[in-house]
Write an enzyme that holds these catalytic residues in place. Structure first.
Site, short mmCIF file in Angstrom:
data_model
loop_
_atom_site.label_atom_id
_atom_site.label_comp_id
_atom_site.label_asym_id
_atom_site.label_seq_id
_atom_site.Cartn_x
_atom_site.Cartn_y
_atom_site.Cartn_z
N GLU A 1 -83.15 31.73 67.40
CA GLU A 1 -82.18 31.54 68.48
C GLU A 1 -82.78 30.94 69.75
O GLU A 1 -82.81 31.57 70.82
CB GLU A 1 -81.49 32.87 68.82
CG GLU A 1 -80.60 33.35 67.70
CD GLU A 1 -79.70 34.53 68.10
OE1 GLU A 1 -80.03 35.24 69.05
OE2 GLU A 1 -78.67 34.72 67.43
N GLU B 1 -76.78 35.17 60.20
CA GLU B 1 -76.69 36.57 60.65
C GLU B 1 -75.24 36.92 60.94
O GLU B 1 -74.49 36.11 61.47
CB GLU B 1 -77.45 36.77 61.97
CG GLU B 1 -78.94 36.65 61.91
CD GLU B 1 -79.57 36.91 63.29
OE1 GLU B 1 -78.94 37.60 64.11
OE2 GLU B 1 -80.68 36.42 63.53
C1 GLA Z 1 -79.49 37.80 67.28
C2 GLA Z 1 -80.94 37.74 66.86
C3 GLA Z 1 -81.37 38.94 66.07
C4 GLA Z 1 -80.76 40.20 66.59
C5 GLA Z 1 -79.26 40.06 66.61
C6 GLA Z 1 -78.56 41.31 67.07
O1 GLA Z 1 -78.64 37.09 66.50
O2 GLA Z 1 -81.28 36.58 66.18
O3 GLA Z 1 -82.78 38.98 66.13
O4 GLA Z 1 -81.22 40.44 67.87
O5 GLA Z 1 -78.92 39.05 67.51
O6 GLA Z 1 -77.16 41.13 67.11
#
Ligand code: GLA
Ligand code: ZN
Length: 676
Positions: free
Chosen positions: A150, A307
């Protein structure tokens, strides 16, 4: 397609067994099998564990993890771990930490905290990617590389300042050109030396995150920081590709994340992946639009749902549970819109630090007898059954909505005419109207080719970049329908106004000009009054936010303002141009207007909904491959709903059931229908 080595919908997610003991790992393997999990995203935040100092690397733990996952039938989405630098690095090489918006030098802490222009960060990030790729290039478990995590946030340090000046030299060639682009004679800002240029933050031109004295400077700094992070990503990308040209590389994106221009990033990702975290009150159509945007980054190529939470988040103010069935429903929503993977954050809950209350497939209780685990296992079994049936299929849309990050930055930085204008919201209003009518939409950028579309909608196209007006003119000339709105065509790519009458370069195409722009207070409204009915449009509708006071220069006027001193001036116009039409909506209309306008235009173009009739809250999409169509029907309502299919007979791939005509879909259920 990415799924060749494991030819099914990849199912799994972030997994950090370095945080727990051996016995727990063994339990995880047992439960992964029960849940049908076959992919683990590993090594996301383990840089400090692997590299304890400048020259030492301990990959043994990762060797063993990869081997043992593979022995258990689990593949790896292998991260490069550069989303958080080690503490020793920050201590020894302070250039890795960022300087924030207020000008404060950060200490070690958090994550996503490295300066993308830090020589130390760039050197060690590239090096660890290189070492990982060299070491695991032939490991059978590795399906894909996951670079960093991210990417986001901006830095304002001295290295960034120097790199910004170089970036400007490259973009403009001369200081003269910079002065012109930024209109620096305003407030006596003329620069005589590159070194006089400083980063725009709270110490110089900006305040409150988006307020600025100089839009041109602030806009370029956003472009520059997006490019800086992209360049840091590309260093790792190249290092990985050098050893493993055959293994795809991605980094997880964040939908409409404001700070990075993902259209510029997309060419450097082999596959788009993204992290989907809607709140329980996020409109389903907003999530749908975000999936469509992620699919649009690479012209419709399938993406990865990297995710999502199996149930709960931890970082919202109120972290509600996903209600029974919602995790499955939202997983299929991603699939219905182009995902070929369903992955979670996280597979097991950690026990310490800020994500210990974030949902996971395996919860703190540690066994499989939980609602969340059962739902995950049921979906796992279903995805196994689905196999490769839907993989690599393509979404088909005749309507496109244009979304542009640079335009968003420019609008967000604009001083006037109103603080109430939210670009993404305006886009969503148009999207939502089409979504509710079960009309498929592609979200596209300004670089995207328009030739496969019948209708292109560009809400609030404030910034018209070089060549774009000509591109849209060509599209309309050949029969396309283009629609844009108030506050469009105002500036070029440096936020300098195109003089000679708004909407500037779009004026000829639209056949109107805007003389003034009125900003309405939050509780003020005007009216869109139809001169006469046109298809579904009739009577009058509410509108607000901004009202352009426009004059027709040949466009047909379909509706006029209903009140105020500009009552009777045009508010909805349509201009014939070549064999197509260019529409102008001079204000921000209410939902009913958009619904009636878009159904009318779609009908005129012969674009029909994917189902004959469906109630609100039922979402439909179509993905096709090799002439085989799959119709997805998702019921976001808690109760059973009726849907009227288009003529034809279908089979539900999830149950084998044959269906046609009027059907029922239980609350929160999903149908994947194959045309027969
Ligand atoms: C993001 C991050 C993860 C985690 C999630 C929690 O998407 O990439 O490492 O912190 O949020 O929602
Ligand atoms: Zn920096």
């Amino acid at each position: 397609m990415i799924n060749t080595k494991l030819p099914k919908m990849w199912y799994g997610g972030d997994y950090s067994p370095e945080q727990w003991d051996e016995a727990t790992f063994e339990e995880d393997m047992r439960m992964f099998k029960l849940a049908g999990i076959d992919v683990a995203t590993i090594n996301v935040f383990s840089w400090a564990l692997t590299q304890p100092d400048e020259d030492t690397y301990h990959f043994e733990w990762l060797d063993s993890l990869l081997d043992r996952l593979y022995q258990n039938g689990i593949y790896a989405c292998l991260a490069t771990s550069t989303g958080a630098h080690p503490a020793w690095m920050a201590k020894k090489h302070p250039d890795v930490t960022r300087v924030d918006y207020e000008g404060r030098k950060r200490k070690f802490g958090g994550r996503h905290n490295s300066c993308p222009n830090s020589p130390t960060y760039r050197k060690y990030a590239e090096r660890i990617a290189d070492k990982l790729a060299e070491r695991y290039k032939d490991h059978p478990a590795v399906l894909i590389w996951h670079v960093s995590n991210e990417y986001g946030g901006y830095c304002y340090c001295e290295n960034c300042e120097a790199a910004f000046r170089d970036w400007l030299k490259e973009r403009y060639g001369s200081l003269d050109a910079v002065n012109k682009a930024w209109n620096t004679r305003f407030w006596g800002h003329t620069f005589y030396d590159w070194d006089e240029i400083v980063v725009p933050n709270a110490l110089s031109e900006e305040w409150a995150g988006t307020r600025t004295n100089f839009q041109g400077i602030s806009l370029d700094y956003r472009r520059f920081q997006s490019d800086s992070l992209l360049n840091a990503y590309r260093l790792e990308y190249e290092a990985l590709k050098k050893h493993t040209p055959h293994i795809p590389v991605t980094t997880n994106l964040m939908g409409f994340y404001p700070e990075l221009d993902y259209f510029k990033w997309a060419p450097y990702l082999d596959v788009i992946s993204w992290d989907n975290y809607p709140g329980l009150d996020t409109p389903h159509s907003f999530t749908a639009m975000t999936h469509d945007l992620m699919r649009g980054l690479k012209q419709g190529q399938p993406f990865m749902l990297m995710e999502q939470t199996p149930s709960q988040q931890n970082w919202q103010p109120y972290n509600s549970l996903k209600r029974p069935g919602v995790m499955r429903l939202w997983s299929y929503q991603a699939v219905a819109r182009g995902a070929d993977t369903v992955m979670f954050f996280q597979l097991r809950r950690s026990i310490g630090a800020c994500e210990k209350y974030h949902g996971a497939v395996i919860e703190h209780v540690g066994h499989e007898h939980t609602r969340v685990f059962r739902e995950c296992a049921e979906l796992g079994a279903e995805l196994q059954k689905l196999g490769d049936a839907t993989l690599d299929s393509r979404f088909q849309a005749k309507v496109a909505i244009v979304y542009d990050w640079e335009n968003r930055w420019a609008l967000g930085l604009s001083s006037g005419p109103t603080v109430a204008l939210d670009y993404v919201n305006e886009i969503h209003k148009y999207y939502d109207a089409l979504y509710k009518q079960n009309i498929a939409v592609d979200m596209i950028g300004t670089e995207t080719d328009l030739s496969s579309y019948d209708i292109v909608i560009a809400p609030v196209l404030y910034m018209v970049k070089p060549g774009y007006a000509a591109k849209v003119e060509a599209f309309v000339e050949q029969g396309g329908t283009f629609l844009t709105t108030f506050f469009s065509g105002i500036v070029g790519e440096s936020d300098l106004v195109t003089v000679g009458g708004y909407p500037g370069e779009l004026r000829k195409l639209l056949g109107i000009w805007a003389e003034e722009i009125d900003a309405l207070l939050p509780d003020m409204k005007n009216e869109i009054v139809m001169k006469q009915s046109w298809k579904d449009l009739s009577g009058s509708y509410d509108c607000g936010i901004l009202c352009d006071l426009i004059h027709s220069e040949g466009a047909e006027v379909l509706a006029e303002y209903g009140t105020d001193f500009y009552k009777g001036m045009p508010v909805l116009t349509r201009n014939r141009f070549g064999t197509g039409d260019a529409w102008y909506v001079a204000t921000s209309p209410d939902k009913d207007f958009l619904s009636d306008l878009l159904s009318s235009i779609c009908r005129e173009k012969g674009i029909r909904p994917l189902v004959a009739a469906a109630p609100e809250g039922v979402e439909t999409t179509l993905r096709a491959k090799d002439g085989q169509e799959h119709l997805y029907i998702l019921n976001h309502n808690a109760g059973t709903q009726q849907v009227e299919l288009q003529p034809g007979s279908y089979r539900n791939l999830l149950t084998g059931e044959a269906l046609s005509g009027a059907i029922e879909i239980p609350g929160r259920d999903v149908l994947v229908l194959r045309g027969e």
